[in-house]
Design a protein around this motif. Structure first.
Motif, PDB file in Angstrom:
ATOM      1  N   MET A   1       0.911  -1.059   0.134  1.00 25.66           N
ATOM      2  CA  MET A   1      -0.146   0.094   0.020  1.00 25.66           C
ATOM      3  C   MET A   1       0.937   1.319  -0.084  1.00 25.66           C
ATOM      4  O   MET A   1       0.261   2.538   0.135  1.00 25.66           O
ATOM      5  N   GLY A   2       2.280   1.148  -0.102  1.00 25.76           N
ATOM      6  CA  GLY A   2       3.025   2.240  -0.365  1.00 25.76           C
ATOM      7  C   GLY A   2       3.694   2.592   0.797  1.00 25.76           C
ATOM      8  O   GLY A   2       4.771   3.681   0.828  1.00 25.76           O
ATOM      9  N   ALA A   3       3.843   1.988   1.933  1.00 22.65           N
ATOM     10  CA  ALA A   3       4.593   2.139   3.040  1.00 22.65           C
ATOM     11  C   ALA A   3       6.085   1.728   2.914  1.00 22.65           C
ATOM     12  O   ALA A   3       6.117   0.647   2.556  1.00 22.65           O
ATOM     13  N   GLN A   4       6.715   2.519   3.555  1.00 23.81           N
ATOM     14  CA  GLN A   4       8.403   2.190   3.628  1.00 23.81           C
ATOM     15  C   GLN A   4       8.975   1.913   5.043  1.00 23.81           C
ATOM     16  O   GLN A   4       9.714   1.107   5.083  1.00 23.81           O
ATOM     17  N   HIS A   5       8.374   2.673   6.004  1.00 25.37           N
ATOM     18  CA  HIS A   5       8.821   2.573   7.179  1.00 25.37           C
ATOM     19  C   HIS A   5       8.158   1.795   8.394  1.00 25.37           C
ATOM     20  O   HIS A   5       8.403   1.800   9.435  1.00 25.37           O
ATOM     21  N   GLN A   6       6.701   1.830   7.936  1.00 24.71           N
ATOM     22  CA  GLN A   6       5.820   1.070   9.027  1.00 24.71           C
ATOM     23  C   GLN A   6       4.587   0.427   8.484  1.00 24.71           C
ATOM     24  O   GLN A   6       4.229   0.755   7.224  1.00 24.71           O
ATOM     25  N   ALA A   7       4.639  -0.896   9.142  1.00 25.65           N
ATOM     26  CA  ALA A   7       3.199  -1.555   8.772  1.00 25.65           C
ATOM     27  C   ALA A   7       2.387  -1.635   9.856  1.00 25.65           C
ATOM     28  O   ALA A   7       2.528  -1.394  10.991  1.00 25.65           O
ATOM     29  N   GLN A   8       1.039  -1.824   9.810  1.00 26.61           N
ATOM     30  CA  GLN A   8       0.085  -1.672  10.674  1.00 26.61           C
ATOM     31  C   GLN A   8      -1.091  -2.551  10.323  1.00 26.61           C
ATOM     32  O   GLN A   8      -1.525  -3.139   9.225  1.00 26.61           O
TER      33      GLN A   8
END
Length: 350
Positions: free
Chosen positions: A138-145
Motif C-alpha cells: 500500500m506504499g509504506a516504507q517505514h511501518q506496517a500496521q
C-alpha cells in the motif's frame, strides 16, 4: 549578551552533502538563513553551531525560530511561539471527497489514505481475526500496521522479521506474552516488542481484546511461529506505556504525550497519544511516516488534491513529506494515538 531573534516560525528543510560542515545561525540575525553569514552575530555573544553531514543527501530540518533545545535542529519549539501553530488560511472548499471501497479504504492523493479498521470483519469472524491496515503493497516504507481482535482464548504466536513491533490496545483486556514474559494489558495501553522477539495475546473478561499492531520498518505480513521463543531481552524489562496527563507536551493549542519511545528501548519508532481541539491546522509535512488511529471525535483530513471524513475507528496513513492538514470538527475535540518512524518527536513539522 543579546537574545536570539526568530528568523522564521518554521524550520528550514535542507539536503546536505556527506562530509561537508555547515554553520547554523543561532542568533537569528543572519541574512543567509538558516546559515551564519559570518558577521551578523558579532556582539551578540551567540555563536553559530557547526554541523558536519554524516551521509550524502542527509535530510534535516534546521531550526528557524532559534528557540530549539536541540541545536541546530528543530524540536517543535516554534509551535508554542505566538502565532507558531496557525490555523489553515487557504481553505479550498471544492476539493473532491475520497470514496470508500469495499475494504473501507479511502485513497487521497498519492499514497495517503484513510481506512476503517474493522470494515472487513466477517459476520462469522473466528475468535482470532486480523487484517492489514498499512503495508508495503500500500506504499509504506517505514511501518506496517495490522488490526486484530481476540474474542476468547489465545492468539497465534506472532513476530515481525523486519524489526520492532509497537502495540496499542483499543478495547478489552488480557495479557500479552513477549518471548516468555507476560504483561497484563487493558484499553489505552502501549506495548513495545523488540526486534527478534515474538508475542501473543490472551483475552480475559467479556469484552473483545482489540489491538493495533505496528511493525517497523514496513512489511507485508506478520510471521506466525509454531512455538514461543524464550529470548526476552532482559536489558529492557519495562515494556508497557500508559496515559499520564502529567507527561503532556504542549504544541500550540494541541498537546501530546510520548508513550513508547527511547525510555523503553525503541530507538527509531515513537508512539504517542494526542488531543486536537476543534480547529484545522495549516498544511504541513513531516520527515517521518505517520499512522494515526482516531480514538474519539471526528473531522476531515485534507491533502492538496482531495479530502476525507474521519471518525473514531479510522486509521490515517501519511507518507513522508506529504502535505496534509487534519481538521477536528467535534466540539469536544479529537483524541488520536500515532506511530511515527523513523522519528522521536511528533511535534516537528515544516
Amino acid at each position: 549578551m543579546a537574545d536570539a531573534v526568530v528568523a522564521s516560525r518554521k524550520p528550514f528543510y535542507k539536503e546536505l552533502q556527506a562530509g561537508r560542515s555547515y554553520l547554523w545561525c543561532a542568533c537569528g540575525r543572519s541574512k543567509r538563513q538558516p546559515f551564519c553569514d559570518g558577521r551578523s552575530h558579532e556582539g551578540t555573544g551567540i555563536d553559530p553551531v557547526k554541523y558536519t553531514a554524516a551521509v550524502d543527501r542527509e535530510e534535516v530540518l534546521f531550526c528557524g525560530c532559534k528557540q530549539t533545545a536541540t541545536p541546530p535542529f528543530c524540536d517543535g519549539a516554534h509551535s508554542n511561539l505566538p502565532g507558531g501553530y496557525a490555523d489553515e488560511a487557504e481553505i479550498v472548499e471544492d476539493l473532491p471527497w475520497a470514496e470508500s471501497d469495499a475494504a473501507g479504504v479511502r485513497v487521497l492523493d498519492g499514497h495517503c489514505y484513510v481506512i476503517r479498521a474493522d470494515a472487513t470483519r466477517p459476520a462469522d469472524a473466528p475468535d482470532w481475526w486480523c487484517r492489514t491496515i498499512v503495508s508495503t503493497d500500500m506504499g509504506a516504507q517505514h511501518q506496517a500496521q495490522f488490526y486484530a481482535e481476540l474474542t476468547s482464548g489465545r492468539s497465534p504466536v506472532l513476530a515481525s522479521a523486519a524489526g520492532d513491533v509497537v502495540l496499542w490496545v483499543v478495547g478489552g483486556a488480557g495479557e500479552v506474552e513477549i518471548s516468555g514474559r507476560g504483561f497484563a494489558i487493558a484499553c489505552d495501553t502501549g506495548v513495545y516488542v523488540r526486534a527478534g522477539e515474538a508475542f501473543r495475546f490472551t483475552q480475559s473478561g467479556t469484552a473483545t481484546l482489540a489491538v493495533h499492531i505496528h511493525a517497523c520498518p514496513a512489511t507485508q505480513m506478520l510471521d506466525t511461529l509454531d512455538t514461543m521463543p524464550g529470548n526476552f531481552d532482559t536489558a529492557w524489562p519495562d515494556r508497557l506505556a500508559s496515559v499520564d496527563e502529567s507527561q503532556r507536551h504542549a504544541m500550540g493549542p494541541r498537546y501530546f504525550q510520548l508513550l513508547v519511545d527511547k525510555r523503553v528501548g525503541s530507538t527509531t519508532a515513537t508512539q504517542f497519544i494526542g488531543h486536537i481541539p476543534q480547529s484545522r491546522a495549516e498544511m504541513h509535512r513531516h520527515l517521518y511516516e505517520e499512522a494515526l488511529v482516531i480514538l474519539s471525535g471526528d473531522g476531515v483530513i485534507w491533502n492538496d488534491g482531495a479530502r476525507a471524513r474521519v471518525a473514531a475507528g479510522d486509521v490515517i496513513f501519511f507518507p513522508r513529506k506529504h502535505r496534509h492538514s487534519l481538521q477536528c470538527t467535534a466540539t469536544d475535540g479529537m483524541n488520536v494515538v500515532g506511530l511515527i518512524h523513523p522519528g522521536d518527536n511528533p511535534g516537528i513539522n515544516y
